[in-house]
Design a protein around this motif. Structure first.
Motif, PDB file in Angstrom:
ATOM      1  N   LEU A  33       0.827  -1.199   0.000  1.00 33.69           N
ATOM      2  CA  LEU A  33       0.000   0.000   0.000  1.00 33.69           C
ATOM      3  C   LEU A  33       0.867   1.257   0.000  1.00 33.69           C
ATOM      4  N   PRO A  49      -2.353   5.808   8.736  1.00 29.85           N
ATOM      5  CA  PRO A  49      -3.444   6.762   9.011  1.00 29.85           C
ATOM      6  C   PRO A  49      -3.056   7.791  10.074  1.00 29.85           C
ATOM      7  N   TYR A  79      -1.585  11.193   9.195  1.00 27.72           N
ATOM      8  CA  TYR A  79      -2.412  12.235   8.570  1.00 27.72           C
ATOM      9  C   TYR A  79      -3.204  12.972   9.657  1.00 27.72           C
ATOM     10  N   PRO A  80      -3.564  14.226   9.412  1.00 30.40           N
ATOM     11  CA  PRO A  80      -4.143  15.051  10.479  1.00 30.40           C
ATOM     12  C   PRO A  80      -5.632  14.769  10.695  1.00 30.40           C
ATOM     13  N   MET A  81      -5.921  13.575  11.214  1.00 30.08           N
ATOM     14  CA  MET A  81      -7.298  13.118  11.336  1.00 30.08           C
ATOM     15  C   MET A  81      -8.157  14.058  12.185  1.00 30.08           C
ATOM     16  N   LEU A 116      -8.788  17.463  10.524  1.00 29.30           N
ATOM     17  CA  LEU A 116      -9.728  17.356   9.402  1.00 29.30           C
ATOM     18  C   LEU A 116     -11.144  17.105   9.906  1.00 29.30           C
ATOM     19  N   HIS A 130     -11.948  13.975  -8.840  1.00 28.54           N
ATOM     20  CA  HIS A 130     -11.962  12.844  -7.916  1.00 28.54           C
ATOM     21  C   HIS A 130     -10.590  12.175  -7.947  1.00 28.54           C
ATOM     22  N   LEU A 187      -2.456  14.694   2.321  1.00 27.99           N
ATOM     23  CA  LEU A 187      -3.401  15.249   3.287  1.00 27.99           C
ATOM     24  C   LEU A 187      -4.335  14.195   3.877  1.00 27.99           C
ATOM     25  N   ALA A 188      -5.003  13.429   3.014  1.00 27.29           N
ATOM     26  CA  ALA A 188      -6.060  12.549   3.516  1.00 27.29           C
ATOM     27  C   ALA A 188      -6.415  11.479   2.484  1.00 27.29           C
ATOM     28  N   PRO A 189      -5.892  10.251   2.666  1.00 23.96           N
ATOM     29  CA  PRO A 189      -6.220   9.179   1.718  1.00 23.96           C
ATOM     30  C   PRO A 189      -7.727   8.946   1.581  1.00 23.96           C
ATOM     31  N   GLY A 190      -8.494   9.198   2.641  1.00 24.28           N
ATOM     32  CA  GLY A 190      -9.922   8.886   2.615  1.00 24.28           C
ATOM     33  C   GLY A 190     -10.794   9.947   1.982  1.00 24.28           C
ATOM     34  N   MET A 191     -10.215  11.082   1.556  1.00 25.74           N
ATOM     35  CA  MET A 191     -11.047  12.146   1.000  1.00 25.74           C
ATOM     36  C   MET A 191     -11.048  12.173  -0.528  1.00 25.74           C
ATOM     37  N   ARG A 192     -10.095  11.501  -1.135  1.00 17.62           N
ATOM     38  CA  ARG A 192     -10.061  11.359  -2.599  1.00 17.62           C
ATOM     39  C   ARG A 192     -10.153  12.706  -3.328  1.00 17.62           C
ATOM     40  N   LEU A 213     -12.135   7.313   8.741  1.00 20.99           N
ATOM     41  CA  LEU A 213     -12.534   7.199   7.330  1.00 20.99           C
ATOM     42  C   LEU A 213     -11.907   8.319   6.495  1.00 20.99           C
ATOM     43  N   LEU A 214     -11.521   9.434   7.144  1.00 22.91           N
ATOM     44  CA  LEU A 214     -10.901  10.535   6.402  1.00 22.91           C
ATOM     45  C   LEU A 214      -9.466  10.226   5.998  1.00 22.91           C
ATOM     46  N   THR A 215      -8.789   9.407   6.798  1.00 29.15           N
ATOM     47  CA  THR A 215      -7.349   9.256   6.589  1.00 29.15           C
ATOM     48  C   THR A 215      -6.917   7.840   6.226  1.00 29.15           C
ATOM     49  N   ALA A 216      -7.844   6.871   6.306  1.00 24.36           N
ATOM     50  CA  ALA A 216      -7.488   5.507   5.920  1.00 24.36           C
ATOM     51  C   ALA A 216      -7.772   5.309   4.425  1.00 24.36           C
ATOM     52  N   VAL A 226      -9.533   4.065   1.068  1.00 21.56           N
ATOM     53  CA  VAL A 226     -10.972   3.929   0.852  1.00 21.56           C
ATOM     54  C   VAL A 226     -11.355   2.467   0.603  1.00 21.56           C
ATOM     55  N   PRO A 248     -15.172   8.421  -1.657  1.00 19.57           N
ATOM     56  CA  PRO A 248     -14.768   8.626  -0.263  1.00 19.57           C
ATOM     57  C   PRO A 248     -15.867   8.160   0.690  1.00 19.57           C
TER      58      PRO A 248
END
Lengths: 482, 482
Positions: free
Chosen positions: A124, A129, A132-134, A137, A188, A328-333, B151-154, B156, B358
């Protein structure tokens, strides 16, 4: 060394990097003398204080030592060093091929990964995680939801949220780009940006030049759009070979674009020299080939953000694509792009493909990225990645067979490892999976069999005792196979 | 009337709709006698109580009245009624054409709209922001951010957030669809779902059958993918003509898919009969043509959600695409699809085009949609739209020239208005713009000039005195042009 005033990385660090590379590639061998400070001043047109700072940086990094009255000398590395991955044969460009198997290869890869319990994930390409600034955010998102809840229920604004576009344009100055907020298109992720860029400049059947090896995600996009890929030899140290590209453009008609990751390339983690960046931009402009830049990893340099290709672009021939996925944030795409010459067509394609992005997450990201907290986060993230990367590289050097090769990068989160001849990467991949260890085998990064004894090892995980044990286990698997 | 046990709309309402349509289209004229309750029981195989309830519904709606000992009689409409838009010539299918101008037409439309100050927007196909559950979504998002900030930083999750996929599968039962959460793919709106569906089944140069008129967003997708469109005559009352489609499939090879909006079609707002839905699914299955269903508006029926085409699909030949853009939150851009037979290929294309969505906004939507609050919201929204739609239809009937035609729909938010001959929609569009009024001219909905005297009027805005004045002004513009 080419120098540009708008580069935000201090000159002394760039000078230090220049010599770091010389030391790591063996151009300057252990016990050899560094050029004198006076010579550095003369050769690089820098001030005495800059030259001195560069030397002190190399000293801090444990690469050189000062000997009284004699100057600086290259130190023997504190750990056994591996030879760097050798330069590619620049005459070896492939014929353009339509990718027809990469989807299946990636699907098989993912399916195989899911069959085995995971103890160490070196596949990966993301920082952990917690890097990142969880919390920040989370607060920014809650604040945006409280202040502008109407963003959830009103029609979406075209091209992106205005404040987010403004922050991105401002942040882009850090890699030498001048852009107005109006030019920014939010997408996206970088993946969508690359899709739109390719769809804007090419039609099915056209040929796209790519680095070799390159990110399998790009190869998937090419396959899905019916585009042919022409693999251009790419140096693990300096990035895409401009000579090889020039040769390829002379040989092959119908090349519509070149896609390049100039900074901390995936999987090589190499950074192009500024002089090569300038040459590439000029070459593409002169030959009328669109230059598509993927700058996903640029902000993850140990010493700051290298310049983007785009910073040399005066004519609008470079389409810049970037992402906040790694930084910044893998989960925000969240991704974005500058379409310049093609921006009207790209805007239409974005509208037809997925409509503008939802604005609330953009508002939250803009809120956070507009503050100094984002700079502090980036500094911490770079430091985290540097520590993990150096620990992983040291583990490879310590445990893998002697004739393993590895170029240690100066940023990003990926190591590109060449295994000794006779040890196929696919076998290592499969045996490692059974031991709960995921790596990415070289064949994922090309349509050829050139990289069948390479591995990409991600340094995204903190280097704990478990990870150290997994690296030892991985090395045993490699050694046992020989 | 075809009846399916899984339809969640009560049978008496569907029976009432059947006769409502007969009255609105003049099949049953004012002062005519309704079939007796006993005859209704016999003709439709329903219970006595169902037949009685249907009649009472029509009575409540002001369409019929009970006369002692004589039964029910059709009432003269309380407002002047317009004739419905006439049926199309089903032999008139166009030759398949490659769309090359729709992007420009849409861009010109948007650019024109932006040049004039706006006083009344009858172009935007969305309910007013206050008709959507802004506060509840704000809370759901804040809650999701508090409970699952990771979910913001892990990285997707693939295909979508598990709870959101589960809620969508459960909600899909309301339109007769049986699907497991695993089959649901979350997308960036229905637009991305349609892109993926078309890319999965067709290649550039292939032909796609579409309704005529149809949503310009679909025509843009076809243009951007290099697909040809074959326009199939579509009834403003009953939707796509199965006869015309059958004829077209016999005439044209290379038709790879049919894209149909079976429920509250855009721009016609028509709903296909259940019998036509069943025939369409069978025809596509028999001829090996993929059936792509866009069910964006299905949940906006006055009397609940009509069945999806997908509910008749036993073989996996129907690709179902839907959106929460019109029903839950225009600003969240959430869509989803069921790829069935093509799900593996669609999954790969989604991965290559934009990666998974996301997860945090999906978690918030799942939280809200899992509760009864969502049902209450939908009931209110339907009521809001019904009131606005009937007020707008009444304004057209009152103010527009006598030979204007209009079919009043039973759901959705769009009116399709045929102007008297000699009044080009483009002229009305331009003159209305100068008066601050936006409508969508007919030529946006076809590659032909068939609809050059049609307007689409959105009923998304609350019917205030200002809106009433704007409708009067619009009618004056139409009348003055004659």
């Amino acid at each position: 060394m080419h120098h540009r005033a708008m580069n935000t990385q201090p000159l002394y660090l760039r000078l230090a990097d220049h010599y770091r590379r010389a030391i790591q590639t063996g151009v300057l061998a252990p016990a050899q003398r560094m050029p004198s400070v006076r010579n550095l001043v003369r050769a690089h047109h820098v001030s005495l204080s800059t030259a001195l700072q560069a030397c002190r940086q190399l000293e801090d990094d444990g690469l050189i030592e000062a000997r009284p009255r004699s100057g600086y000398f290259v130190l023997r590395p504190r750990r056994p060093a591996l030879a760097p991955v050798p330069e590619p044969d620049i005459k070896g460009a492939l014929d353009p091929a339509q990718y027809v198997g990469i989807h299946d290869r990636v699907s098989d890869f993912i399916a195989s990964c899911q069959q085995h319990p995971l103890s160490a994930d070196f596949a990966l390409a993301a920082a952990p995680p917690q890097a990142y600034p969880m919390r920040a955010l989370q607060l920014a998102l809650t604040r945006a939801a409280r202040h502008t809840p109407e963003l959830l229920t009103a029609p979406v604004p075209p091209y992106g949220h205005p404040e987010f576009r403004a922050v991105l344009a401002r942040r882009a100055m850090e890699c030498g780009i001048s852009a107005t907020p109006d030019e920014v298109l939010v997408t996206h992720g970088c993946i969508e940006a690359l899709n739109l860029a390719l769809r804007a400049v090419a039609r099915p059947g056209d040929t796209i030049a790519v680095e070799s090896p390159t990110y399998f995600g790009l190869l998937q996009i090419l396959e899905s759009l019916g585009l042919r890929a022409l693999e251009i030899p790419t140096s693990p140290q300096r990035g895409i070979s401009i000579e090889a590209l020039e040769l390829a453009l002379q040989t092959h008609a119908n090349v519509r674009a070149v896609v390049v990751v100039p900074n901390f390339q995936n999987p090589l983690s190499c950074v192009m020299d500024d002089s090569d960046k300038a040459r590439l931009v000029t070459l593409c402009e002169r030959t009328g080939i669109a230059l598509i830049e993927d700058d996903t990893y640029g902000a993850l340099g140990d010493h700051g953000t290298p310049l983007a290709l785009k910073s040399w672009d005066d004519s609008g021939n470079v389409i810049y694509c970037a992402s906040l996925h790694k930084t910044l944030a893998p989960g925000m795409r969240l991704g974005w792009m500058l379409g310049r010459r093609w921006s009207r067509r790209i805007g239409m394609l974005k509208f037809a493909q997925s409509r503008p992005n939802p604005p609330l997450p953009q508002a939250a990201a803009a809120d956070y990225m507009g503050t100094k907290a984002y700079d502090r986060h980036l500094a911490r993230l770079r430091q985290t990645l540097r520590v993990q990367r150096e620990a992983m590289a040291a583990a490879v050097a310590r445990h893998f067979p002697d004739d393993t090769r590895l170029s240690v990068p100066t940023g990003g989160m990926l190591l590109w490892v060449e295994l000794p001849a006779g040890m196929p990467a696919m076998r290592v991949f499969e045996q490692a999976l059974r031991a709960g260890i995921r790596i990415t085998p070289g064949p994922m990064f090309s349509n050829s069999n050139r990289y069948d004894h390479f591995l990409r090892i991600s340094c995204g995980v903190p280097y704990t005792a478990d990870i150290a044990a997994a690296m030892q286990r991985l090395a045993d698997i490699v050694a046992a196979g020989l």
